[in-house]
Design a protein around this motif. Sequence first.
Motif, mmCIF file in Angstrom:
data_model
loop_
_atom_site.group_PDB
_atom_site.id
_atom_site.type_symbol
_atom_site.label_atom_id
_atom_site.label_comp_id
_atom_site.label_asym_id
_atom_site.label_seq_id
_atom_site.Cartn_x
_atom_site.Cartn_y
_atom_site.Cartn_z
ATOM 1 N N MET A 67 0.839 -1.155 0.000
ATOM 2 C CA MET A 67 0.000 0.000 0.000
ATOM 3 C C MET A 67 0.896 1.234 0.000
ATOM 4 O O MET A 67 1.917 1.255 0.674
ATOM 5 C CB MET A 67 -0.890 0.020 1.242
ATOM 6 C CG MET A 67 -1.795 -1.182 1.350
ATOM 7 S SD MET A 67 -2.934 -1.184 2.764
ATOM 8 C CE MET A 67 -1.979 -0.537 4.096
ATOM 9 N N PHE A 68 0.493 2.248 -0.759
ATOM 10 C CA PHE A 68 1.279 3.475 -0.873
ATOM 11 C C PHE A 68 0.379 4.650 -0.529
ATOM 12 O O PHE A 68 -0.739 4.756 -1.026
ATOM 13 C CB PHE A 68 1.799 3.634 -2.301
ATOM 14 C CG PHE A 68 2.531 2.413 -2.791
ATOM 15 C CD1 PHE A 68 3.830 2.172 -2.408
ATOM 16 C CD2 PHE A 68 1.900 1.500 -3.609
ATOM 17 C CE1 PHE A 68 4.498 1.033 -2.841
ATOM 18 C CE2 PHE A 68 2.548 0.367 -4.053
ATOM 19 C CZ PHE A 68 3.860 0.132 -3.660
ATOM 20 N N PHE A 69 0.875 5.530 0.319
ATOM 21 C CA PHE A 69 0.095 6.712 0.670
ATOM 22 C C PHE A 69 1.006 7.774 1.261
ATOM 23 O O PHE A 69 2.091 7.501 1.752
ATOM 24 C CB PHE A 69 -1.011 6.364 1.682
ATOM 25 C CG PHE A 69 -0.497 5.893 3.014
ATOM 26 C CD1 PHE A 69 -0.325 6.787 4.056
ATOM 27 C CD2 PHE A 69 -0.183 4.560 3.217
ATOM 28 C CE1 PHE A 69 0.151 6.351 5.286
ATOM 29 C CE2 PHE A 69 0.288 4.118 4.437
ATOM 30 C CZ PHE A 69 0.456 5.018 5.475
ATOM 31 N N ALA A 85 9.898 4.723 3.638
ATOM 32 C CA ALA A 85 9.268 6.010 3.917
ATOM 33 C C ALA A 85 10.229 7.105 3.471
ATOM 34 O O ALA A 85 11.428 7.018 3.736
ATOM 35 C CB ALA A 85 8.964 6.145 5.401
ATOM 36 N N HIS A 86 9.686 8.107 2.760
ATOM 37 C CA HIS A 86 10.511 9.218 2.271
ATOM 38 C C HIS A 86 9.835 10.539 2.580
ATOM 39 O O HIS A 86 8.646 10.711 2.300
ATOM 40 C CB HIS A 86 10.713 9.122 0.757
ATOM 41 C CG HIS A 86 11.545 7.966 0.326
ATOM 42 N ND1 HIS A 86 12.900 7.921 0.524
ATOM 43 C CD2 HIS A 86 11.205 6.799 -0.266
ATOM 44 C CE1 HIS A 86 13.376 6.776 0.051
ATOM 45 N NE2 HIS A 86 12.363 6.072 -0.422
ATOM 46 N N GLY A 87 10.599 11.468 3.133
ATOM 47 C CA GLY A 87 10.103 12.809 3.375
ATOM 48 C C GLY A 87 10.015 13.583 2.076
ATOM 49 O O GLY A 87 10.852 13.413 1.183
ATOM 50 N N THR A 88 8.993 14.430 1.970
ATOM 51 C CA THR A 88 8.797 15.221 0.747
ATOM 52 C C THR A 88 8.968 16.714 0.990
ATOM 53 O O THR A 88 8.878 17.489 0.055
ATOM 54 C CB THR A 88 7.403 14.971 0.152
ATOM 55 O OG1 THR A 88 6.420 15.397 1.096
ATOM 56 C CG2 THR A 88 7.208 13.509 -0.198
ATOM 57 N N GLY A 89 9.159 17.121 2.228
ATOM 58 C CA GLY A 89 9.335 18.529 2.524
ATOM 59 C C GLY A 89 8.053 19.286 2.791
ATOM 60 O O GLY A 89 8.081 20.469 3.084
ATOM 61 N N TYR A 138 4.736 6.847 2.254
ATOM 62 C CA TYR A 138 4.945 5.524 2.845
ATOM 63 C C TYR A 138 4.591 4.391 1.886
ATOM 64 O O TYR A 138 3.678 4.519 1.077
ATOM 65 C CB TYR A 138 4.030 5.334 4.056
ATOM 66 C CG TYR A 138 4.290 6.224 5.217
ATOM 67 C CD1 TYR A 138 5.231 5.896 6.187
ATOM 68 C CD2 TYR A 138 3.560 7.403 5.383
ATOM 69 C CE1 TYR A 138 5.443 6.716 7.283
ATOM 70 C CE2 TYR A 138 3.764 8.228 6.468
ATOM 71 C CZ TYR A 138 4.717 7.881 7.416
ATOM 72 O OH TYR A 138 4.917 8.697 8.499
ATOM 73 N N ALA A 139 5.270 3.270 2.076
ATOM 74 C CA ALA A 139 4.876 1.982 1.500
ATOM 75 C C ALA A 139 4.744 1.010 2.658
ATOM 76 O O ALA A 139 5.671 0.861 3.465
ATOM 77 C CB ALA A 139 5.917 1.465 0.523
ATOM 78 N N ASP A 150 10.712 3.708 -6.638
ATOM 79 C CA ASP A 150 10.617 2.337 -7.114
ATOM 80 C C ASP A 150 9.922 1.514 -6.034
ATOM 81 O O ASP A 150 10.376 1.482 -4.885
ATOM 82 C CB ASP A 150 12.012 1.781 -7.403
ATOM 83 C CG ASP A 150 11.982 0.369 -7.937
ATOM 84 O OD1 ASP A 150 11.837 -0.565 -7.124
ATOM 85 O OD2 ASP A 150 12.083 0.203 -9.163
ATOM 86 N N THR A 151 8.811 0.875 -6.394
ATOM 87 C CA THR A 151 7.995 0.198 -5.388
ATOM 88 C C THR A 151 8.714 -0.962 -4.712
ATOM 89 O O THR A 151 8.444 -1.262 -3.555
ATOM 90 C CB THR A 151 6.671 -0.306 -5.995
ATOM 91 O OG1 THR A 151 6.949 -1.200 -7.066
ATOM 92 C CG2 THR A 151 5.818 0.845 -6.477
#
Length: 93
Positions: A1-3, A23-27, A11-12, A54-55
């Motif tokens: 799941m991605f959100f 998990a990656h921060g987007t600012g 998050y994945a 990349d999933t």
Amino acid sequence: MFFGSYNGVFYALRARDGATLWAHGTGGPISGAATVVDGVAYAGSFAHRIIGVDTRSGRIVLNFPHGEYVPVSGAGNRLLLHGYSRIYAVVRK
């Protein structure tokens, strides 16, 4: 799941047990839905950025300096990135 979340993190999660895969921060806060095209999950944030991850590996493969809500549509290597009052056509390599 991605959100994405209003905490600015994309998050994945593994659907089976909810474990965080990456998990990656987007600012900035993420308000729109994530989109998956050809194995890459995309999210746009209020920091006017679209990231593509990349999933499988969790590696960021796109960091585009525009966008907010609906981040991407398209198929294959041709993408339409929806920025704030603009649409960008991008060819992924």
